[in-house]
Design a protein around this motif. Sequence first.
Motif, PDB file in Angstrom:
ATOM      1  N   LEU A  71      -1.016  -1.212  -8.882  1.00  0.00           N
ATOM      2  CA  LEU A  71      -2.428  -0.844  -8.887  1.00  0.00           C
ATOM      3  C   LEU A  71      -2.539   0.670  -8.865  1.00  0.00           C
ATOM      4  CD1 LEU A  71      -3.739  -3.278  -6.152  1.00  0.00           C
ATOM      5  CD2 LEU A  71      -3.856  -3.608  -8.602  1.00  0.00           C
ATOM      6  N   ASP A  72      -3.622   1.183  -9.462  1.00  0.00           N
ATOM      7  CA  ASP A  72      -3.832   2.635  -9.463  1.00  0.00           C
ATOM      8  C   ASP A  72      -4.311   3.113  -8.107  1.00  0.00           C
ATOM      9  OD1 ASP A  72      -3.128   2.629 -12.082  1.00  0.00           O
ATOM     10  OD2 ASP A  72      -5.174   2.407 -12.812  1.00  0.00           O
ATOM     11  N   GLU A  73      -5.186   2.319  -7.486  1.00  0.00           N
ATOM     12  CA  GLU A  73      -5.755   2.746  -6.206  1.00  0.00           C
ATOM     13  C   GLU A  73      -5.380   1.720  -5.137  1.00  0.00           C
ATOM     14  OE1 GLU A  73      -8.720   0.118  -8.200  1.00  0.00           O
ATOM     15  OE2 GLU A  73      -7.382   1.743  -8.794  1.00  0.00           O
ATOM     16  N   ALA A  74      -5.818   1.978  -3.923  1.00  0.00           N
ATOM     17  CA  ALA A  74      -5.507   1.073  -2.820  1.00  0.00           C
ATOM     18  C   ALA A  74      -6.102  -0.310  -3.106  1.00  0.00           C
ATOM     19  CB  ALA A  74      -6.082   1.624  -1.518  1.00  0.00           C
ATOM     20  N   TYR A  76       3.774   2.654  -2.497  1.00  0.00           N
ATOM     21  CA  TYR A  76       3.012   2.494  -3.738  1.00  0.00           C
ATOM     22  C   TYR A  76       2.039   1.334  -3.557  1.00  0.00           C
ATOM     23  CZ  TYR A  76       6.376  -1.266  -4.607  1.00  0.00           C
ATOM     24  OH  TYR A  76       7.151  -2.378  -4.483  1.00  0.00           O
ATOM     25  N   ASN A  77       0.997   1.321  -4.414  1.00  0.00           N
ATOM     26  CA  ASN A  77      -0.017   0.271  -4.344  1.00  0.00           C
ATOM     27  C   ASN A  77       0.314  -0.840  -5.326  1.00  0.00           C
ATOM     28  OD1 ASN A  77      -1.732   1.570  -2.445  1.00  0.00           O
ATOM     29  ND2 ASN A  77      -2.395   2.934  -4.108  1.00  0.00           N
ATOM     30  N   ASP A  94      -8.123  -3.651  -3.129  1.00  0.00           N
ATOM     31  CA  ASP A  94      -9.397  -4.013  -2.536  1.00  0.00           C
ATOM     32  C   ASP A  94      -9.483  -5.516  -2.297  1.00  0.00           C
ATOM     33  OD1 ASP A  94      -9.388  -4.690  -5.143  1.00  0.00           O
ATOM     34  OD2 ASP A  94     -11.318  -3.791  -5.662  1.00  0.00           O
ATOM     35  N   THR A 105       0.836  -1.204   0.000  1.00  0.00           N
ATOM     36  CA  THR A 105       0.000   0.000   0.000  1.00  0.00           C
ATOM     37  C   THR A 105       0.866   1.247   0.000  1.00  0.00           C
ATOM     38  OG1 THR A 105      -0.078  -0.065   2.390  1.00  0.00           O
ATOM     39  CG2 THR A 105      -1.904  -1.100   1.239  1.00  0.00           C
TER      40      THR A 105
END
Lengths: 119, 223
Positions: free
Chosen positions: B81-84, B46-47, B86, B40
């Motif tokens: 990944l672009d976002e955190a 970074y993710n 899931d 994360t």
Amino acid sequence: MDIKTVVETKVNENIPKINPGDTVKVKMKIIEGDQERSQTFEGVAIRVRRSGAGANFTLRKVFHGVGVERTFPFNSPRLEKVEVLRYGKVRRAKLHYLRQLSGKMARQKVKSKSKDELR
Amino acid sequence: MIKGILGRKVGMTQLFTKEGTVEVVTVVEAGPCTVTQIKTAAKEGYNAVQLGFTAAKRLNGPEKGHLGKLGLFKHLREFRLDEAPDVEVGHKVDVTLFQPGDLVDVSGLSKGRGFAGVVKRHHFAGGPKTHGQSDRHRAPGAIGSGTTPGHIVKGLRMAGHMGNQRVTVKCLEVVKADPDRNLLLLKGAVPGAKDGLLEIRKSKKQVAKKPEAAKPEAKKPGK
């Protein structure tokens, strides 16, 4: 994992077994402009590749004194009808030597089998 | 959302379309992969997710400790990944990630060519084959001028090691995804030898699916 076991090649059941030396008549759908029609090609099978999805056979005929060869894929959906007219008797798998022969010499190389084999 | 998967190149074959044209496809055995670690922005900066692929027989202590009870994996690779993230560790990824018509980028290790000459490595034309030539058939030709500047320009294309490096092929179309057998059929060629490890990612560029080509309305003389 081998490619041959992964993607099964469907055998085109409408096509009879073709051997080198056989005289074969092929009816194939072709697109001409926006029309679809069928075209026939008749010739001697000079080579047959039976392996995999790209399995094909090559027919040779002499048209107006010019040798013409055409290769057809067994799995093409455009093949309409394939018919063996005469079973040839040859001693090679690839009959490329027919290209050097003309007239009666070329014809003599393709002998008919006995009648009961012809069915 | 995970956008990639690990796979193994099986080989190439061809498929016939309804129209009778041939599509050349590469068969890739992709997944199922297990998420083995989550990175994360808060912790690592970074993710990303780390995916494990292919069961391994033996691993050394640190690797076993890292994987814990997830099982032993031969290959571990990270996917940004672009976002955190899931998902959680242990989450499985398979080919249902991809639909026919999707575009993917495929990375792999290209086949090693060893120390290759300029003809093979840079597509030089080589020298003349005749007119009294000797030993010049695959030579590079002149590589620079004389006293001025007195050295060879840096970066000049010469013979050297070729292949065995990471290559990415972009925007290959997914022809078919088979979740039952974990197979992906990709249009075109992918880097590397058979059995080579591949990273398959969704392309950033996704082209809208082409509308079905208008079929010629013609009389069909019966099949």
